[in-house]
Design an enzyme around this catalytic site. Structure first.
Site, PDB file in Angstrom:
ATOM      1  CG  MET A  89      46.599 -23.664 -53.148  1.00 18.60           C
ATOM      2  SD  MET A  89      46.005 -25.292 -53.684  1.00 18.60           S
ATOM      3  CE  MET A  89      44.685 -24.821 -54.762  1.00 18.60           C
ATOM      4  CG  LEU A  92      54.107 -31.596 -49.576  1.00 19.47           C
ATOM      5  CD1 LEU A  92      53.752 -32.745 -48.638  1.00 19.47           C
ATOM      6  CD2 LEU A  92      54.043 -30.264 -48.849  1.00 19.47           C
ATOM      7  CG  ASN A 106      46.337 -32.914 -52.011  1.00 20.62           C
ATOM      8  OD1 ASN A 106      45.967 -31.916 -51.383  1.00 20.62           O
ATOM      9  ND2 ASN A 106      46.413 -32.923 -53.334  1.00 20.62           N
ATOM     10  CG  HIS A 108      43.226 -32.326 -57.296  1.00 17.39           C
ATOM     11  ND1 HIS A 108      43.853 -31.096 -57.314  1.00 17.39           N
ATOM     12  CD2 HIS A 108      42.840 -32.575 -58.585  1.00 17.39           C
ATOM     13  CE1 HIS A 108      43.851 -30.625 -58.554  1.00 17.39           C
ATOM     14  NE2 HIS A 108      43.241 -31.499 -59.334  1.00 17.39           N
ATOM     15  CG  ASP A 140      53.942 -38.971 -55.543  1.00 20.38           C
ATOM     16  OD1 ASP A 140      53.622 -37.803 -55.840  1.00 20.38           O
ATOM     17  OD2 ASP A 140      53.764 -39.938 -56.295  1.00 20.38           O
ATOM     18  CG  ASP A 144      47.147 -31.787 -57.436  1.00 18.55           C
ATOM     19  OD1 ASP A 144      47.110 -31.642 -56.206  1.00 18.55           O
ATOM     20  OD2 ASP A 144      47.005 -30.842 -58.234  1.00 18.55           O
ATOM     21  CD  GLU A 173      37.028 -30.503 -52.836  1.00 21.51           C
ATOM     22  OE1 GLU A 173      37.952 -30.225 -52.049  1.00 21.51           O
ATOM     23  OE2 GLU A 173      36.762 -29.788 -53.825  1.00 21.51           O
TER      24      GLU A 173
END
Ligand code: GAR
Length: 197
Positions: A89, A92, A106, A108, A140, A144, A173
């Site tokens: 959480m 970056l 990632n 989500h 990136d 998200d 997921e």
């Protein structure tokens, strides 16, 4: 064997699903290191139980660039091929994204670009959508955000509440993340946004 670095902040069910899929022979990779920014993350005890190398790098009280530099150093030392954010959480820094170009994923719990950020399942539920799901994407330096690799749709059912919807999405997921990692490791998909930079 391709080496994964998994970044977590909490429960770690996506990390555990990846580990289980590797053990079951469904994903050809190994988990080189699990890194948490929180010492109390359940994911860390799960990693220890499984004998998977893990590392806590507390983020509290540090600026983003300093913390990210520590995480990058541990990932490089572990010689990871791919970095997988699994309930990590934190946004970056641009430095982090540049350190592993096209090699950070990632997951989500929504059909991005709808409902980025916190409590995505509640955002979808409150919006009254009839369909939600999960997204695995290249990362990136926006939240998200980044080229989509794979999505799984999940319908909302009559009588659902946020918890029921979240559980139904989480099941998907746990399938989607390993599939997407396999696609990237095999070179079936690459981050085309890098060519435009
Ligand atoms: C998962 O639902 C994941 O999609 C979400 O956090 C949860 C972590 O669960 N990630 C995000 O919302 C990223 N913006 P887990 O720790 O059990 O894998």
């Amino acid at each position: 064997m391709r080496r994964l670095g998994i970044l977590v902040s909490g429960r770690g069910s996506n990390f555990i699903a990846i580990a289980d899929n590797i053990t079951a022979g469904k994903l050809d990779a190994e988990i080189a290191i699990v890194i948490s920014n929180r010492a109390d993350a359940l994911a860390i005890s799960a990693a220890k139980q499984r004998g998977i190398p893990c590392h806590v790098i507390p983020s509290k009280g540090k600026d983003r660039v300093t913390h990210d530099a520590e995480v990058i150093a541990v990932l490089r030392n572990a010689k990871v091929d791919l970095v997988c954010l699994a309930g990590y959480m934190r946004l970056l820094s641009a430095d982090f994204v540049r350190a592993f170009p096209g090699r950070i994923l990632n997951i989500h719990p929504s059909l991005l670009p709808a409902f980025p950020g916190l409590d995505a399942q509640k955002q979808a539920f409150d919006a009254g959508v009839k369909m939600s799901g999960c997204t695995v994407h290249f990362v990136d330096d926006q939240l998200d955000h980044g080229q989509i690799i794979l999505q799984k749709t999940v319908p909302l059912m009559p009588g659902d509440d946020v918890d029921a919807l979240s559980a139904r999405i989480l099941e998907q997921e746990h399938i989607a993340y390993s599939e997407a990692i396999g696609m990237v490791l095999r070179g079936d998909v690459v981050d085309h946004t890098l060519e435009k930079k």
